[in-house]
Scaffold this motif. Structure first.
Motif, PDB file in Angstrom:
ATOM      1  N   TRP A  22       0.839  -1.191   0.000  1.00 20.65           N
ATOM      2  CA  TRP A  22       0.000   0.000   0.000  1.00 20.65           C
ATOM      3  C   TRP A  22       0.874   1.242   0.000  1.00 20.65           C
ATOM      4  O   TRP A  22       1.897   1.316   0.694  1.00 20.65           O
ATOM      5  N   LEU A  23       0.502   2.230  -0.799  1.00 25.15           N
ATOM      6  CA  LEU A  23       1.245   3.475  -0.888  1.00 25.15           C
ATOM      7  C   LEU A  23       0.474   4.580  -0.173  1.00 25.15           C
ATOM      8  O   LEU A  23      -0.742   4.686  -0.311  1.00 25.15           O
ATOM      9  N   SER A  24       1.187   5.404   0.576  1.00 28.77           N
ATOM     10  CA  SER A  24       0.549   6.442   1.388  1.00 28.77           C
ATOM     11  C   SER A  24       0.024   7.572   0.519  1.00 28.77           C
ATOM     12  O   SER A  24       0.348   7.689  -0.673  1.00 28.77           O
ATOM     13  N   GLU A  25      -0.766   8.449   1.123  1.00 29.38           N
ATOM     14  CA  GLU A  25      -1.262   9.613   0.393  1.00 29.38           C
ATOM     15  C   GLU A  25      -0.114  10.546   0.012  1.00 29.38           C
ATOM     16  O   GLU A  25      -0.171  11.232  -1.017  1.00 29.38           O
ATOM     17  N   SER A  26       0.943  10.567   0.809  1.00 29.56           N
ATOM     18  CA  SER A  26       2.118  11.354   0.455  1.00 29.56           C
ATOM     19  C   SER A  26       2.791  10.773  -0.789  1.00 29.56           C
ATOM     20  O   SER A  26       3.273  11.522  -1.650  1.00 29.56           O
ATOM     21  N   ASP A  27       2.818   9.441  -0.895  1.00 31.68           N
ATOM     22  CA  ASP A  27       3.341   8.802  -2.112  1.00 31.68           C
ATOM     23  C   ASP A  27       2.469   9.153  -3.320  1.00 31.68           C
ATOM     24  O   ASP A  27       2.975   9.454  -4.407  1.00 31.68           O
ATOM     25  N   GLN A  28       1.149   9.084  -3.127  1.00 27.99           N
ATOM     26  CA  GLN A  28       0.229   9.356  -4.222  1.00 27.99           C
ATOM     27  C   GLN A  28       0.334  10.801  -4.695  1.00 27.99           C
ATOM     28  O   GLN A  28       0.100  11.100  -5.871  1.00 27.99           O
ATOM     29  N   ARG A  29       0.697  11.692  -3.789  1.00 27.25           N
ATOM     30  CA  ARG A  29       0.802  13.125  -4.112  1.00 27.25           C
ATOM     31  C   ARG A  29       1.973  13.417  -5.051  1.00 27.25           C
ATOM     32  O   ARG A  29       1.966  14.388  -5.799  1.00 27.25           O
ATOM     33  N   MET A  30       2.998  12.549  -5.015  1.00 31.56           N
ATOM     34  CA  MET A  30       4.174  12.769  -5.844  1.00 31.56           C
ATOM     35  C   MET A  30       3.916  12.335  -7.281  1.00 31.56           C
ATOM     36  O   MET A  30       3.069  11.478  -7.547  1.00 31.56           O
ATOM     37  N   GLN A  31       4.700  12.897  -8.189  1.00 31.67           N
ATOM     38  CA  GLN A  31       4.561  12.488  -9.576  1.00 31.67           C
ATOM     39  C   GLN A  31       5.091  11.061  -9.765  1.00 31.67           C
ATOM     40  O   GLN A  31       5.997  10.624  -9.065  1.00 31.67           O
ATOM     41  N   TRP A  32       4.532  10.371 -10.732  1.00 29.64           N
ATOM     42  CA  TRP A  32       4.934   8.988 -10.987  1.00 29.64           C
ATOM     43  C   TRP A  32       6.173   8.901 -11.864  1.00 29.64           C
ATOM     44  O   TRP A  32       6.618   7.818 -12.216  1.00 29.64           O
ATOM     45  N   THR A  33       6.715  10.048 -12.264  1.00 18.90           N
ATOM     46  CA  THR A  33       7.954  10.059 -13.035  1.00 18.90           C
ATOM     47  C   THR A  33       9.148   9.862 -12.097  1.00 18.90           C
ATOM     48  O   THR A  33       8.996   9.753 -10.879  1.00 18.90           O
ATOM     49  N   HIS A  34      10.341   9.823 -12.660  1.00 20.35           N
ATOM     50  CA  HIS A  34      11.552   9.505 -11.906  1.00 20.35           C
ATOM     51  C   HIS A  34      12.369  10.761 -11.603  1.00 20.35           C
ATOM     52  O   HIS A  34      12.489  11.650 -12.449  1.00 20.35           O
ATOM     53  N   ALA A  35      12.928  10.818 -10.408  1.00 22.00           N
ATOM     54  CA  ALA A  35      13.771  11.943 -10.009  1.00 22.00           C
ATOM     55  C   ALA A  35      15.206  11.675 -10.456  1.00 22.00           C
ATOM     56  O   ALA A  35      15.803  10.672 -10.052  1.00 22.00           O
ATOM     57  N   PRO A  36      15.795  12.545 -11.293  1.00 15.23           N
ATOM     58  CA  PRO A  36      17.141  12.310 -11.826  1.00 15.23           C
ATOM     59  C   PRO A  36      18.230  12.926 -10.939  1.00 15.23           C
ATOM     60  O   PRO A  36      18.124  14.074 -10.507  1.00 15.23           O
ATOM     61  N   LEU A  37      19.272  12.163 -10.688  1.00 15.27           N
ATOM     62  CA  LEU A  37      20.374  12.609  -9.831  1.00 15.27           C
ATOM     63  C   LEU A  37      21.688  12.197 -10.468  1.00 15.27           C
ATOM     64  O   LEU A  37      21.807  11.082 -11.004  1.00 15.27           O
ATOM     65  N   ILE A  38      22.685  13.092 -10.412  1.00 17.64           N
ATOM     66  CA  ILE A  38      24.022  12.716 -10.884  1.00 17.64           C
ATOM     67  C   ILE A  38      25.020  12.819  -9.740  1.00 17.64           C
ATOM     68  O   ILE A  38      24.983  13.754  -8.946  1.00 17.64           O
ATOM     69  N   CYS A  39      25.900  11.834  -9.647  1.00 18.22           N
ATOM     70  CA  CYS A  39      27.025  11.843  -8.715  1.00 18.22           C
ATOM     71  C   CYS A  39      28.293  11.740  -9.559  1.00 18.22           C
ATOM     72  O   CYS A  39      28.487  10.752 -10.282  1.00 18.22           O
ATOM     73  N   ILE A  40      29.152  12.751  -9.476  1.00 22.86           N
ATOM     74  CA  ILE A  40      30.364  12.819 -10.281  1.00 22.86           C
ATOM     75  C   ILE A  40      31.570  12.438  -9.422  1.00 22.86           C
ATOM     76  O   ILE A  40      31.735  12.945  -8.306  1.00 22.86           O
ATOM     77  N   TYR A  41      32.423  11.551  -9.954  1.00 28.35           N
ATOM     78  CA  TYR A  41      33.614  11.090  -9.243  1.00 28.35           C
ATOM     79  C   TYR A  41      34.847  11.369 -10.084  1.00 28.35           C
ATOM     80  O   TYR A  41      34.853  11.144 -11.300  1.00 28.35           O
ATOM     81  N   LYS A  42      35.876  11.863  -9.445  1.00 27.66           N
ATOM     82  CA  LYS A  42      37.093  12.210 -10.177  1.00 27.66           C
ATOM     83  C   LYS A  42      37.874  10.958 -10.551  1.00 27.66           C
ATOM     84  O   LYS A  42      37.588   9.850 -10.090  1.00 27.66           O
ATOM     85  N   THR A  43      38.898  11.158 -11.341  1.00 28.19           N
ATOM     86  CA  THR A  43      39.738  10.065 -11.817  1.00 28.19           C
ATOM     87  C   THR A  43      40.483   9.392 -10.671  1.00 28.19           C
ATOM     88  O   THR A  43      41.073  10.053  -9.823  1.00 28.19           O
ATOM     89  N   THR A  44      40.399   8.072 -10.632  1.00 33.66           N
ATOM     90  CA  THR A  44      41.222   7.296  -9.703  1.00 33.66           C
ATOM     91  C   THR A  44      41.705   6.054 -10.429  1.00 33.66           C
ATOM     92  O   THR A  44      41.175   5.671 -11.471  1.00 33.66           O
ATOM     93  N   GLY A  45      42.689   5.394  -9.861  1.00 39.79           N
ATOM     94  CA  GLY A  45      43.170   4.152 -10.455  1.00 39.79           C
ATOM     95  C   GLY A  45      42.099   3.085 -10.439  1.00 39.79           C
ATOM     96  O   GLY A  45      41.938   2.312 -11.377  1.00 39.79           O
ATOM     97  N   ASN A  46      41.298   3.045  -9.367  1.00 35.49           N
ATOM     98  CA  ASN A  46      40.304   1.989  -9.225  1.00 35.49           C
ATOM     99  C   ASN A  46      39.209   2.082 -10.280  1.00 35.49           C
ATOM    100  O   ASN A  46      38.828   1.084 -10.872  1.00 35.49           O
ATOM    101  N   ASN A  47      38.686   3.300 -10.522  1.00 41.14           N
ATOM    102  CA  ASN A  47      37.549   3.344 -11.437  1.00 41.14           C
ATOM    103  C   ASN A  47      37.964   3.310 -12.894  1.00 41.14           C
ATOM    104  O   ASN A  47      37.128   3.361 -13.778  1.00 41.14           O
ATOM    105  N   ASN A  48      39.270   3.215 -13.162  1.00 40.82           N
ATOM    106  CA  ASN A  48      39.718   2.951 -14.525  1.00 40.82           C
ATOM    107  C   ASN A  48      39.595   1.469 -14.875  1.00 40.82           C
ATOM    108  O   ASN A  48      39.625   1.092 -16.032  1.00 40.82           O
ATOM    109  N   GLU A  49      39.499   0.639 -13.839  1.00 36.93           N
ATOM    110  CA  GLU A  49      39.332  -0.800 -14.065  1.00 36.93           C
ATOM    111  C   GLU A  49      37.847  -1.056 -14.284  1.00 36.93           C
ATOM    112  O   GLU A  49      37.112  -1.428 -13.386  1.00 36.93           O
ATOM    113  N   LYS A  50      37.400  -0.835 -15.505  1.00 34.88           N
ATOM    114  CA  LYS A  50      35.972  -0.745 -15.771  1.00 34.88           C
ATOM    115  C   LYS A  50      35.196  -2.012 -15.433  1.00 34.88           C
ATOM    116  O   LYS A  50      34.091  -1.957 -14.911  1.00 34.88           O
TER     117      LYS A  50
END
Length: 461
Positions: A22-50
């Motif tokens: 069951w979804l609350s009335e506060s849930d129903q009040r929100m739009q059914w679309t998706h909230a977009p968020l970006i998290c940016i991370y700088k260059t490291t040795g670890n994240n080069n190992e894709k």
């Protein structure tokens, strides 16, 4: 230019509860679309190992979806424009992408079209029961930097719930287990209105139609105006200067409950509001409002469990003001109107608002237009002459460390309406702020001029 490399469906790593949530009335009040968020991370040795990076994210997401199993489910329409959640473990979606660009090419990460490409797209033309509630796009840049762009259904979570989920996922990705006090609470019936429903006990102006431009009978013409985005940076010293101005010239033409000093949000939002109105150069008799979403966990008696996962937010709105008053009176005038809107949200008022939503045969007209404009027309457009100013100042997004360090920037991946802004903490964590704003292009240059000039030289502030 973003090149998509792969798409994967990630399901919970263990069996999870099934059935309807069951979804609350506060849930129903929100739009059914998706909230977009970006998290940016700088260059490291670890994240080069894709391969290692992507597989770690997938594996940890699969394990995190066990306690957060509603995010692996699917929404279904029911009566009156309402939704219910089917917990069926269909999973989240993870996309792998690559860009020849470098992070520096993205500038200050303002939510332009280039930034929108870092957020996974949802096919809103397909049936809602086919939509993943969580989509993740991991984009690797030629410099080795990363962006984890996410789109989470706003029906499922508010900012606090989303931040708790992302931090939990990051903790699992670092090789740690969630502790008992970090397990989310999913029983949303604690917000259910008792039967029989009580009639509203207040005049809920947040559900009334926003003011229109003088001389207009609808917002269709205004909606067609070209708009653009900007990212404003406000130093700690500038924040303190504005707070001092707001608090040294009190304005008492409000029914404020408390006399505590105006907060950073109240001060900066008031400054934004008046500078937007000044740039729009409307009739001095033009009515205007500020809308925002207020998180109400601590305002309920008793409050919901600390790890309540869902929407515990409602929209609140200032009373109508006119341009002339906002521009001629001190900064505390607008701050006082914002204070009224915030302090209106008591336990009794919130429960009355939830009862009001529950009493509606059709909740679609109540849904905030600010989360849907990019995808469909909306009759309750809140742009010019109005403003929406969200507050992300206290959301713990900068703790989202998947194992390669904390993000160097976190912000909205899409800002889709004229007059919509988010006030956020800066990556420096030194009291400075970052503001993402979309405004009609005709007014943006004037607005930025007023915004920074008035911090130092504003008349009557």
């Amino acid at each position: 230019m973003i090149t998509l490399k792969s798409t994967s469906t990630i399901v919970p790593s263990k069996p999870t509860p099934s059935g309807t949530l069951w979804l609350s009335e506060s849930d129903q009040r929100m739009q059914w679309t998706h909230a977009p968020l970006i998290c940016i991370y700088k260059t490291t040795g670890n994240n080069n190992e894709k391969t290692t990076t992507l597989e770690t994210l997938k594996d940890s997401l699969s394990r995190t979806l066990v306690p957060y199993y509603p995010l692996a489910g699917r929404l279904h329409w029911i009566h009156g424009g309402r939704l219910e959640l089917h917990c069926n473990a269909k999973g989240a979606q993870v996309l792998e992408a690559y860009s020849e660009a470098k992070l520096d090419d993205l500038g200050d990460f303002a939510p332009t079209e280039a930034i929108e490409d870092l957020v996974p797209k949802v096919d809103y033309g397909s049936p809602i029961e086919d939509w993943p509630l969580l989509l993740v796009q991991v984009t690797r840049f030629s410099c080795g930097g990363l962006c984890v762009g996410t789109a989470m259904s706003h029906t499922m979570a508010d900012g606090w719930s989303a931040a708790n989920f992302f931090n939990a996922w990051a903790k699992v990705a670092r090789g740690n287990e969630l502790e008992e006090n970090e397990i989310p609470f999913h029983d949303r019936t604690i917000l259910r209105s008792p039967e029989p429903l009580m009639p509203p006990r207040f005049d809920h102006i947040e559900f009334t139609k926003p003011p229109l431009l003088i001389g207009h009978t609808d917002a269709k013409e205004v909606q067609k105006k070209k708009s653009c985005v900007t990212l404003l940076k406000v130093t700690r010293e500038q924040v303190e200067r504005l707070k001092k101005k707001a608090n040294e010239i009190p304005y008492q033409d409000t029914e404020m409950v408390s006399t505590r000093p105006y907060s950073r949000y109240e001060t900066i939002a008031s400054h934004l509001w008046r500078c937007i109105c000044k740039a729009r150069a409307g009739n001095i008799s033009q009515p205007t409002r500020v809308y925002t979403m207020l998180e109400f966990r601590s305002r309920l008696k008793p409050p919901p469990p600390l790890r309540y996962f869902g929407n515990a937010v409602l929209q609140t709105v200032t009373s109508n003001c006119v341009h002339g008053d906002l521009l001629a009176k001190p900064l505390s005038f607008g701050a006082g109107k914002l204070r009224e809107a915030i302090e209106r949200m008591t336990d009794e008022y919130i429960r009355s608002a939830l009862d009001f939503i529950a009493s509606q045969e059709n909740v679609i007209p109540l849904r905030s237009s600010f989360h849907i404009r990019a995808y469909t027309e909306t009759p309750n457009f809140l742009g010019n002459p109005n403003v929406y100013i969200g507050c992300w100042i206290n959301l713990p997004f900068y703790g989202i460390d998947y194992g390669w360090g904390k993000p160097i920037y976190v912000g909205p991946g899409l800002l889709n309406d004229d007059g919509k802004a988010f006030i956020m903490s800066s990556p420096a964590a030194d009291g400075s702020l970052v503001i993402a704003l979309r405004l009609q292009t005709d007014y943006m240059d004037s607005f930025k001029k007023f915004f920074y000039e008035d911090i130092c030289y504003g008349n009557g502030m």
